[in-house]
Design a protein around this motif. Structure first.
Motif, PDB file in Angstrom:
ATOM      1  N   TYR A  44       0.850  -1.190   0.000  1.00 21.48           N
ATOM      2  CA  TYR A  44       0.000   0.000   0.000  1.00 21.48           C
ATOM      3  C   TYR A  44       0.890   1.247   0.000  1.00 21.48           C
ATOM      4  CZ  TYR A  44       1.010   0.331   5.035  1.00 21.48           C
ATOM      5  OH  TYR A  44       1.645   0.462   6.252  1.00 21.48           O
ATOM      6  N   LYS A  45       0.233   2.370  -0.294  1.00 16.55           N
ATOM      7  CA  LYS A  45       0.935   3.652  -0.352  1.00 16.55           C
ATOM      8  C   LYS A  45       0.042   4.721   0.285  1.00 16.55           C
ATOM      9  CE  LYS A  45       3.089   4.544  -4.131  1.00 16.55           C
ATOM     10  NZ  LYS A  45       3.368   4.909  -5.561  1.00 16.55           N
ATOM     11  N   VAL A  46       0.658   5.611   1.072  1.00 19.03           N
ATOM     12  CA  VAL A  46      -0.049   6.739   1.662  1.00 19.03           C
ATOM     13  C   VAL A  46       0.391   8.015   0.948  1.00 19.03           C
ATOM     14  CG1 VAL A  46      -0.394   8.141   3.739  1.00 19.03           C
ATOM     15  CG2 VAL A  46      -0.369   5.631   3.891  1.00 19.03           C
ATOM     16  N   LEU A  47      -0.568   8.778   0.475  1.00 20.26           N
ATOM     17  CA  LEU A  47      -0.299  10.036  -0.207  1.00 20.26           C
ATOM     18  C   LEU A  47      -0.963  11.180   0.577  1.00 20.26           C
ATOM     19  CD1 LEU A  47      -1.386   7.714  -2.505  1.00 20.26           C
ATOM     20  CD2 LEU A  47      -0.222   9.355  -4.006  1.00 20.26           C
ATOM     21  N   TYR A  48      -0.460  12.409   0.348  1.00 26.41           N
ATOM     22  CA  TYR A  48      -1.096  13.546   1.031  1.00 26.41           C
ATOM     23  C   TYR A  48      -1.201  14.708   0.068  1.00 26.41           C
ATOM     24  CZ  TYR A  48       3.264  16.203   1.460  1.00 26.41           C
ATOM     25  OH  TYR A  48       4.395  16.934   1.194  1.00 26.41           O
ATOM     26  N   SER A  49      -2.071  15.642   0.449  1.00 25.13           N
ATOM     27  CA  SER A  49      -2.254  16.871  -0.318  1.00 25.13           C
ATOM     28  C   SER A  49      -2.782  17.943   0.634  1.00 25.13           C
ATOM     29  CB  SER A  49      -3.237  16.660  -1.471  1.00 25.13           C
ATOM     30  OG  SER A  49      -3.515  17.899  -2.130  1.00 25.13           O
ATOM     31  N   THR A  50      -2.447  19.168   0.332  1.00 23.69           N
ATOM     32  CA  THR A  50      -2.990  20.274   1.135  1.00 23.69           C
ATOM     33  C   THR A  50      -4.296  20.788   0.566  1.00 23.69           C
ATOM     34  OG1 THR A  50      -1.692  21.874  -0.152  1.00 23.69           O
ATOM     35  CG2 THR A  50      -0.681  20.983   1.878  1.00 23.69           C
ATOM     36  N   ASP A  51      -4.629  20.277  -0.632  1.00 25.45           N
ATOM     37  CA  ASP A  51      -5.856  20.731  -1.297  1.00 25.45           C
ATOM     38  C   ASP A  51      -6.674  19.507  -1.664  1.00 25.45           C
ATOM     39  OD1 ASP A  51      -7.868  21.817  -2.807  1.00 25.45           O
ATOM     40  OD2 ASP A  51      -6.537  22.917  -4.181  1.00 25.45           O
ATOM     41  N   LEU A  52      -7.798  19.342  -1.042  1.00 29.19           N
ATOM     42  CA  LEU A  52      -8.621  18.164  -1.249  1.00 29.19           C
ATOM     43  C   LEU A  52      -9.185  18.097  -2.666  1.00 29.19           C
ATOM     44  CD1 LEU A  52      -9.844  15.693   0.175  1.00 29.19           C
ATOM     45  CD2 LEU A  52     -11.800  17.140   0.825  1.00 29.19           C
ATOM     46  N   SER A  53      -9.233  19.225  -3.338  1.00 27.96           N
ATOM     47  CA  SER A  53      -9.843  19.238  -4.668  1.00 27.96           C
ATOM     48  C   SER A  53      -8.871  18.838  -5.781  1.00 27.96           C
ATOM     49  CB  SER A  53     -10.397  20.633  -4.969  1.00 27.96           C
ATOM     50  OG  SER A  53      -9.342  21.587  -5.034  1.00 27.96           O
ATOM     51  N   LEU A  54      -7.581  18.672  -5.471  1.00 36.16           N
ATOM     52  CA  LEU A  54      -6.612  18.312  -6.510  1.00 36.16           C
ATOM     53  C   LEU A  54      -6.866  16.895  -7.020  1.00 36.16           C
ATOM     54  CD1 LEU A  54      -3.248  19.748  -5.077  1.00 36.16           C
ATOM     55  CD2 LEU A  54      -4.630  20.650  -6.970  1.00 36.16           C
ATOM     56  N   PRO A  55      -6.585  16.665  -8.321  1.00 40.95           N
ATOM     57  CA  PRO A  55      -6.729  15.290  -8.831  1.00 40.95           C
ATOM     58  C   PRO A  55      -5.711  14.365  -8.157  1.00 40.95           C
ATOM     59  CG  PRO A  55      -5.654  16.694 -10.461  1.00 40.95           C
ATOM     60  CD  PRO A  55      -6.142  17.611  -9.371  1.00 40.95           C
ATOM     61  N   LEU A  56      -6.021  13.079  -8.136  1.00 44.17           N
ATOM     62  CA  LEU A  56      -5.188  12.119  -7.414  1.00 44.17           C
ATOM     63  C   LEU A  56      -3.747  12.108  -7.920  1.00 44.17           C
ATOM     64  CD1 LEU A  56      -5.180   9.912  -5.238  1.00 44.17           C
ATOM     65  CD2 LEU A  56      -5.799   8.255  -7.008  1.00 44.17           C
ATOM     66  N   GLY A  57      -3.562  12.329  -9.225  1.00 41.04           N
ATOM     67  CA  GLY A  57      -2.213  12.324  -9.777  1.00 41.04           C
ATOM     68  C   GLY A  57      -1.343  13.438  -9.232  1.00 41.04           C
ATOM     69  N   SER A  58      -1.944  14.441  -8.597  1.00 39.86           N
ATOM     70  CA  SER A  58      -1.175  15.557  -8.040  1.00 39.86           C
ATOM     71  C   SER A  58      -0.878  15.372  -6.551  1.00 39.86           C
ATOM     72  CB  SER A  58      -1.939  16.873  -8.250  1.00 39.86           C
ATOM     73  OG  SER A  58      -2.151  17.135  -9.630  1.00 39.86           O
TER      74      SER A  58
END
Length: 588
Positions: free
Chosen positions: A535-549
């Motif tokens: 598995y992999k854990v990813l993060y983003s500061t903007d929930l609206s960004l596409p998954l590839g970002s």
């Protein structure tokens, strides 16, 4: 077929490894004696008749041949017209096995005295056969090499290592003709099943100018890496006897007298005896160790068989014309193919033939072969086949053993395979089959028929009567209810075949169960998932960004328990986390 070979205590002989004839001039008139060599109760023994027949109640002997022979190998005693006997001996010492060739220097059995010459070996050696010229054959080294050791009058016998069927020295020589020029043995061969599968061979003039050919096998020879072992041969090097593995050890006879090796024959002695009412007490003849000829020119074969619970020595007398016939073996054939049962002969005898199926004569089947075209379940070609061979000039008749034809109709060309699915996904099983059109399919789980529709626990079944079974929204109950199989049936004839059983494993989805803040800026992620799943854990500061970002934070593999990861004091005012899995699964 006889079993009346007894030792001095009137118990059955354990095994016979040598057979031959000698003229006893001490009787008036001189009597031809059948000489048998073997062992019983762990001791070497000899037996003689007084009339050249196969009755051993009188005239038997247990005179030891001497210290040079104990528990002899097959074909391990040879003689000449002048009553000079040769023997072989293998001795164990700390450095390995030493091989010896022995020559009798006094009359036998009146005064046993042996002149023995040997070759030390640190790598192991065994001697299996001996010729009347003093050539012993066996194997040497590891892996075993085809080997011969020849008496030359000097202090050390002459040694030779020669090639087998695969062009290498790997193999084992088993028996040798009286003149020493023909050797039977076993070795790997080019195109063989595996590199350690051994096939029978006949080699003439072993060495750099040798010719070598494989011994014929039955169509159903299988089940052992030792497929063929030619333990013994006749003095002229034409006939060999031994074992051919047909799911179990079966005593066999080979006739290699034809110049064309494709016309050499093999005969199953158990089947031959049973088909002609000559089995005596034996249920199976396991190994034939030696073969000689009597005054009439018939073959006399000695070996060991079983009556079901006890191993006993046997002696079989077989006319040469029967020995020259190669009968067919069992066959398994797919739907739509052509099957031919054939008799191989030396072409020298005026023979006639009548084929039978399930004990009934087949009209017009009076040649050396029968062909069955486009075999199928509905056609009824499956069954037991035999041929009765007649030799009119001598009023001889022999019946072959049973050759069984099994027709695979339908037959599976691609079996279903086991699979692992995440809960809620779609599982698919497939099969590929062929047979008489049209084929019917019935998928089963745990031995019970499946039907299309709701399973009752949330999953949905489709294709239960097709080559492809689909289970949507799989549930752990789909895995715990039993293995999956499919029964394929022909609409004509009603024959069926069941696939191998396969398993479905259903694992739960990975879960990011909680994110806990310690109050000083660190975030702890608690994750669970199936053992072995990456598995992999990813993060983003903007929930609206596409998954590839989204930015990868870390990659790991579930070990079966709770995984904990701490994201230390991120500088971002806020972070969103996603748990992603490529669904790469292994079993614990």
């Amino acid at each position: 077929l006889r079993n009346n070979v007894f030792d001095g205590q009137s118990s059955y002989a354990g095994s016979l490894t040598g057979v031959g004839y000698r003229l006893n001039t001490n009787q008036e008139p001189p009597q031809l004696e059948l000489v048998l060599d073997g062992w019983n109760n762990g001791q070497h023994a000899n037996w003689m008749t007084t009339n050249g027949g196969a009755t051993f109640a009188f005239g038997k002997r247990r005179d030891p041949v001497g210290v040079a022979l104990n528990n002899p190998s097959a074909n391990s005693l040879a003689g000449t017209a002048s009553d000079v006997f040769w023997t072989t001996y293998v001795d164990n010492d700390p450095s390995g096995n030493n091989a010896y060739v022995g020559r009798l220097s006094n009359n036998w059995p009146a005064s046993v005295k042996w002149d023995i010459k040997g070759v030390p070996s640190a790598s192991g050696v065994a001697i299996n056969g001996i010729s009347s010229t003093g050539r012993a054959v066996g194997y040497r080294n590891k892996p075993h090499n085809n080997y011969s050791l020849t008496w030359n009058g000097g202090g050390t016998p002459t040694q030779l290592i020669f090639n087998g069927l695969d062009g290498t020295a790997v193999g084992e020589a088993m028996s040798v003709s009286a003149d020493g020029n023909t050797i039977f043995g076993r070795s790997p061969k080019v195109g063989g099943a595996t590199t350690n599968t051994l096939y029978g061979y006949k080699v003439v003039t072993p060495g750099s100018s040798q010719t070598i050919h494989p011994l014929p096998e039955f169509s159903d020879t299988a089940g052992s890496t030792s497929r063929t072992i030619p333990y013994g041969c006749t003095a002229d090097g034409r006939y060999a006897v031994g074992m051919n593995y047909r799911g179990q050890e079966k005593a066999a006879l080979w006739d290699t007298g034809n110049p064309d090796p494709l016309l050499w024959t093999v005969c199953d002695l158990t089947d031959l005896a049973a088909a002609n009412g000559a089995s005596d007490i034996f249920l199976r003849l396991g190994r034939a160790y030696s073969v000689g000829t009597n005054q009439a020119g018939d073959l006399v074969i000695a070996g060991v068989g079983t009556d079901g619970s006890v191993s006993r020595a046997f002696v079989m007398t077989l006319p040469r014309w029967i020995a020259a016939i190669g009968f067919p073996g069992h066959r398994t054939a797919n739907y739509g193919t052509t099957v031919t049962f054939s008799v191989v002969t030396n072409g020298m005898d005026a023979l006639s033939y009548q084929w039978y199926k399930n004990g009934q004569p087949l009209s017009g089947a009076t040649s050396t072969s029968i062909s069955l075209a486009n075999v199928s379940c509905a056609g009824g070609e499956a069954g037991s086949y035999q041929v009765v061979v007649s030799n009119p000039p001598i009023s001889g008749v022999v019946t072959s053993g049973v050759a069984t034809l099994t027709v695979l109709d339908p037959f599976i060309t691609a079996q279903p395979t086991s699979r692992t699915n995440l809960e809620g996904t779609v599982a698919t099983f497939g099969v590929t089959a062929d047979g008489t059109p049209t084929l019917l399919y019935q998928w089963q789980r745990g031995g019970f028929n499946l039907s299309d529709g709701d399973s009752g626990w949330g999953s949905v079944i489709a294709g239960a009567n097709t080559p492809t079974l689909t289970i949507s929204n799989v549930n752990p109950n789909d895995a715990m209810s039993g293995d999956y199989t499919v029964v394929v049936t022909t609409t004509t004839g009603g024959c069926s075949v069941t696939s191998r059983a396969v398993k479905l494993a259903v694992v739960g989805r990975p879960v990011l169960s909680s994110i806990v803040s310690d109050g000083i800026g660190n975030y702890t992620l608690n994750l669970t998932g199936p053992y072995g799943q990456t598995y992999k854990v990813l993060y983003s500061t903007d929930l609206s960004l596409p998954l590839g970002s989204w930015i990868p934070l870390f990659t790991n593999t579930f070990t079966g328990g709770l995984d904990v990861f701490t994201d230390p004091a991120p500088a971002d005012p806020q972070r969103f986390y996603i748990l992603a899995s490529p669904y790469v699964l292994t079993s614990p």
